[in-house]
Design an enzyme around this catalytic site. Structure first.
Site, PDB file in Angstrom:
ATOM      1  N   ASN A   1      22.288 -31.213   4.672  1.00  0.00           N
ATOM      2  CA  ASN A   1      21.298 -32.238   4.320  1.00  0.00           C
ATOM      3  C   ASN A   1      20.117 -32.081   4.306  1.00  0.00           C
ATOM      4  O   ASN A   1      18.503 -32.145   3.789  1.00  0.00           O
ATOM      5  CB  ASN A   1      21.729 -33.687   5.465  1.00  0.00           C
ATOM      6  CG  ASN A   1      22.628 -34.306   4.916  1.00  0.00           C
ATOM      7  OD1 ASN A   1      23.731 -34.279   3.966  1.00  0.00           O
ATOM      8  ND2 ASN A   1      23.342 -35.355   5.742  1.00  0.00           N
ATOM      9  N   GLU A   2      19.853 -30.949   4.880  1.00  0.00           N
ATOM     10  CA  GLU A   2      18.304 -30.442   5.007  1.00  0.00           C
ATOM     11  C   GLU A   2      18.057 -29.656   3.426  1.00  0.00           C
ATOM     12  O   GLU A   2      16.410 -29.741   3.321  1.00  0.00           O
ATOM     13  CB  GLU A   2      17.990 -29.271   5.599  1.00  0.00           C
ATOM     14  CG  GLU A   2      17.930 -29.556   7.420  1.00  0.00           C
ATOM     15  CD  GLU A   2      19.269 -30.534   7.569  1.00  0.00           C
ATOM     16  OE1 GLU A   2      19.763 -29.637   8.046  1.00  0.00           O
ATOM     17  OE2 GLU A   2      18.705 -31.190   8.744  1.00  0.00           O
TER      18      GLU A   2
ATOM     19  N   SER B   1      30.168 -20.103  -0.524  1.00  0.00           N
ATOM     20  CA  SER B   1      29.764 -19.015   0.787  1.00  0.00           C
ATOM     21  C   SER B   1      29.899 -18.165   0.709  1.00  0.00           C
ATOM     22  O   SER B   1      31.079 -17.721   0.858  1.00  0.00           O
ATOM     23  CB  SER B   1      29.876 -20.314   1.703  1.00  0.00           C
ATOM     24  OG  SER B   1      29.495 -21.469   1.637  1.00  0.00           O
TER      25      SER B   1
ATOM     26  N   GLN C   1      37.394 -23.236  -3.459  1.00  0.00           N
ATOM     27  CA  GLN C   1      36.025 -23.701  -3.652  1.00  0.00           C
ATOM     28  C   GLN C   1      34.742 -22.114  -3.724  1.00  0.00           C
ATOM     29  O   GLN C   1      35.414 -21.479  -2.098  1.00  0.00           O
ATOM     30  CB  GLN C   1      35.035 -23.980  -3.296  1.00  0.00           C
ATOM     31  CG  GLN C   1      33.981 -24.931  -3.460  1.00  0.00           C
ATOM     32  CD  GLN C   1      33.196 -25.188  -3.513  1.00  0.00           C
ATOM     33  OE1 GLN C   1      32.702 -25.741  -1.950  1.00  0.00           O
ATOM     34  NE2 GLN C   1      32.369 -26.466  -4.324  1.00  0.00           N
ATOM     35  N   GLY C   2      34.774 -20.865  -3.602  1.00  0.00           N
ATOM     36  CA  GLY C   2      34.319 -19.711  -3.946  1.00  0.00           C
ATOM     37  C   GLY C   2      32.833 -19.077  -3.537  1.00  0.00           C
ATOM     38  O   GLY C   2      32.490 -19.236  -4.832  1.00  0.00           O
TER      39      GLY C   2
ATOM     40  N   GLU D   1      30.198 -32.350  -5.848  1.00  0.00           N
ATOM     41  CA  GLU D   1      30.435 -32.355  -5.465  1.00  0.00           C
ATOM     42  C   GLU D   1      29.798 -33.372  -4.480  1.00  0.00           C
ATOM     43  O   GLU D   1      29.955 -34.500  -3.169  1.00  0.00           O
ATOM     44  CB  GLU D   1      30.551 -31.281  -5.047  1.00  0.00           C
ATOM     45  CG  GLU D   1      31.112 -30.658  -3.373  1.00  0.00           C
ATOM     46  CD  GLU D   1      31.206 -29.205  -2.862  1.00  0.00           C
ATOM     47  OE1 GLU D   1      30.491 -28.509  -3.169  1.00  0.00           O
ATOM     48  OE2 GLU D   1      31.646 -29.255  -1.914  1.00  0.00           O
TER      49      GLU D   1
END
Lengths: 384, 356
Positions: free
Chosen positions: A368-369, A128, A125-126, A245
């Protein structure tokens, strides 16, 4: 309300259980996030594919069984119950594939889905980048039009790319329109990692494995047929992937049911020590909380699948699921470490390793924020 | 597999919600703190007319012949409105218990409860085996259903009429709850059912109270979200601040996962399975989710929420009363622990059909 599975579903469960009983490796494979372990896991993925279990919910023409979501949940329950290996091809199977089904052309479906099911195409997965993590729309990797090459030239750097060192494809977002900002003007590309201009550097992870990678792209030519969805509309496609996801497809209840069952077994082994006060007496309550949370996650998933079966889409509520399973996974492992006491650091049976993996849960797929922001803004309707 | 209420169940809950919005606004709940019986005048009659009290009663006794699955959504709505009416005690516990006992008792009491002519109080949990029971609405009830260690030496359900008990009023933190200590003597004549029926009645009370708690929590969350959109500090709505958003999202998460657990508790009561386990899971989740919703609501409101002029305390104090009235969350988790941890390994296999 009917919480019973049908006889056809029960028969399906029996079929999965019988196959798993006969085929799941007797001893755990080495970690799939090392080169050696990845190869062993690939053999297992291909064994699953040959038996028709790689992607049970996909149509048969793409390598699946056309199973309903209910049967897929049953498959997952039996898979984890049997102690089968982690799915090293999960990014392709469970994250990218739902987006290909939703946005891909017929040619893309025919080309990619069977090869993903067969674990020939292994996607990482690209998303970040060094300066764009939680703020995904802040990516700076770009794609420049090259008509002579029949496509685009990709330049930039992706990071925290799980299993990037072992995969042969990457899916990710690149800016195709430099005049637009944020989530506008991005496109979703499928990038072969064996192309010229690609450099992959493994990065050691908290748990000691080379599970991460940095991916450097310099003028990498990618043809038009490798754009998923429309040019400049990549954000929409990416959001469908992140919904998978965060929610159902990556983390089905079966995984946590199996872990909670193992935790109750560990409690029974350590019960005398807990009752004697050699271990924290509060662990009994922590164990039952973890078991109840896995149970609640299962029931909530049943409700979600009922709604999806009725034709509803899984939207921002996927953030509820991600918050719940990731926090459950951490507390479940912390409880196990508590039960192991001073033996935890020896990591004889994988709980410490699992704990370290669980700590990534509240960070990946959007911290989670970020998930709490999504719940607050899109479910509760609070102002941005 | 289908884990959702039916259209009829949704319509029934919506109808009760509409009724309560008209007949039981916050001012009416506030008013109930001052009425002698702690109730909203006339509201019980409206609920009787809609059939709510007799949802679980047999049709031959004037009921609708439905089940906890039909009542559970209604109970969430009575919680949302903080309706100070004994729907749990009468509709979810007394009526089905008496119908199960059957015979003359059921024929006498169920029709009069369902029609609103008689009132019942239920004390199955507190004071069993030690001291006097503290029971809501005990002083006003025509008939009391009480748990006790009876003449058999085992836990039993007893039915006593008002003239056979002496009551002493006790104040509750929730001013709409009319509690009383009940002084009475179990005899072989008052015994109507044994341990098993007592257990099922408690399980019903747990699931029903859990549904009310989910409604109370949801109402506090909804009101607080609205408040956070309107209230401005530093030139912006406080709901735009991340610290406030995260508090509210966490409260919402608890309620999101409590509701399916409560619905499953009702399902198990109707279709069988481990009712003690599933009702205790429901209560443990709902109690914690409602408590957190209250804590969050107060913190996000700030000082205005700390006043009695503001309505928030009406919901919050109901939660404080109900979250332990049938045993607190830790008690219920221990009930689950006994089944999940202390029974033989494999007894709690999720994939067993029985537990599906």
């Amino acid at each position: 309300m009917d919480l019973r599975f049908s006889s056809s579903e029960d028969a399906f469960r029996a079929e999965v259980r019988a196959w798993m009983d006969g085929n799941v490796p007797a001893s755990p494979l080495p970690s799939g996030d090392t080169a050696e372990g990845f190869a062993a896991h690939l053999d297992w993925e291909r064994q699953l594919f040959d038996a028709g279990w790689a992607a049970v919910s996909w149509p048969e023409e793409y390598g699946g069984r056309g199973a309903t979501l209910w049967k897929w949940l049953i498959f997952e329950e039996e898979y984890w119950r049997a102690g089968a290996p982690n799915r090293v091809n999960q990014n392709g199977l469970f994250l990218l594939a739902p987006s290909i089904f939703a946005f891909g052309t017929d040619e893309q479906k025919a080309r990619f889905l069977p090869k993903i099911a067969a674990s020939e195409y292994l996607f990482c997965q690209g998303w970040s980048e060094p300066n764009a993590g939680s703020d995904l729309a802040g990516i700076t990797s770009r794609a420049v039009r090259d008509d002579a090459a029949g496509g685009w030239r990709l330049t930039g750097q992706k990071t925290w790319t799980t299993r990037g060192a072992f995969c042969n494809w990457l899916f990710g977002l690149f800016r195709t329109d430099p005049d637009q900002e944020r989530h506008r003007g991005l496109s979703y590309f499928l990038v072969p990692l064996d192309g010229e201009g690609v450099t992959v550097r493994p990065v050691g992870r908290l748990d000691g494995d080379d599970g991460f990678a940095e991916v450097f792209l310099e003028d990498v030519v990618v043809t038009d047929d490798l754009v998923l969805g429309e040019v400049d509309q990549g954000w929409r496609v990416a959001m469908s992937t992140t919904s998978s996801e965060r929610g159902l497809s990556l983390r089905s209840p079966g995984r946590f049911m199996a872990a909670a069952t193992q935790l109750t077994a560990l409690y029974r082994e350590q019960r005398d020590a807990v009752e004697a006060g050699l271990l924290d007496p509060g662990l009994r309550d922590a164990v039952v909380r973890a078991w109840m949370d896995a149970d609640a996650y299962r029931l909530h998933t049943f409700r979600t699948v009922t709604r999806m079966t009725d034709g509803e889409e899984l939207g921002a509520e996927a953030s509820f699921m991600k918050l719940f399973w990731s926090e459950l996974d951490v507390s479940l492992h912390e409880t196990a470490l508590g039960l192991l006491g001073p033996e935890a650091e020896l990591d004889v049976d994988g709980w410490m390793k699992g704990y370290q993996f669980s700590l990534a849960g509240p960070i990946y797929a959007g911290t989670n924020e970020i998930q709490r922001n999504v719940v607050a803004e899109r479910v509760l309707g609070l102002p941005r | 597999m289908r884990f959702a209420p039916t259209d009829d169940q949704i319509a029934l809950a919506d109808a009760v919600s509409d009724l309560l919005m008209r007949e039981c606004p916050p001012d009416a709940v506030r008013g109930a703190w001052e009425t002698p019986d702690g109730r909203v005048p006339g509201l019980w009659d409206r609920l009787v007319e809609m059939g709510v009290v007799g949802i679980c009663a047999a049709e031959e006794h004037g009921g609708l012949g439905l089940s906890m699955l039909d009542l559970v959504g209604v109970l969430v709505e009575t919680g949302r409105a903080a309706a100070p009416e004994p729907v749990v005690d009468v509709a979810a516990v007394a009526v089905p218990l008496l119908d199960d006992v059957g015979g003359e008792l059921a024929g006498t009491w169920v029709p009069s409860l369902v029609s609103g002519e008689a009132s019942a109080a239920v004390g199955l949990e507190r004071g069993v085996g030690a001291g006097n029971a503290v029971v809501e609405n005990a002083a006003a009830a025509d008939v009391l259903l009480l748990g006790a260690t009876g003449v058999s030496g085992d836990a039993e359900v007893h039915l006593v009429e008002a003239e056979a008990v002496t009551t002493t009023d006790r104040a509750s933190v929730d001013g709409s709850r009319r509690l009383a200590e009940v002084d009475w003597e179990p005899t072989s004549a008052t015994r109507i059912a044994g341990r098993e029926a007592l257990g099922v009645a408690r399980d019903r009370g747990n699931v029903a109270t859990a549904a009310v708690l989910v409604g109370l929590g949801a109402a506090m969350l909804e009101r607080t979200v609205e408040y956070a959109k309107e209230r401005e500090q530093f030139g912006k709505p406080i709901g735009s601040f991340q610290a406030v958003k995260h508090h509210l999202a966490t409260a919402a998460l608890g309620l999101e996962y409590a509701r399916p657990v409560v619905d499953r508790g009702a399902y198990t009561l109707v279709y069988g399975g481990d009712t003690r386990r599933d009702s205790s899971i429901a209560m443990a989740y709902a109690a914690e989710a409602a408590h957190l919703a209250g804590r969050t609501a107060l913190q996000v409101h700030g000082a205005i929420g700390y006043t009695v002029e503001y309505d928030l305390h009406l919901w919050m104090k109901r939660v404080w009363a109900l979250e332990s009235a049938w045993g607190d969350a830790a008690f219920h988790r221990e009930q689950v622990a006994r089944r999940v941890l202390d029974s033989s390994p494999g007894a709690q296999d999720w994939t067993d059909k029985e537990h599906a």
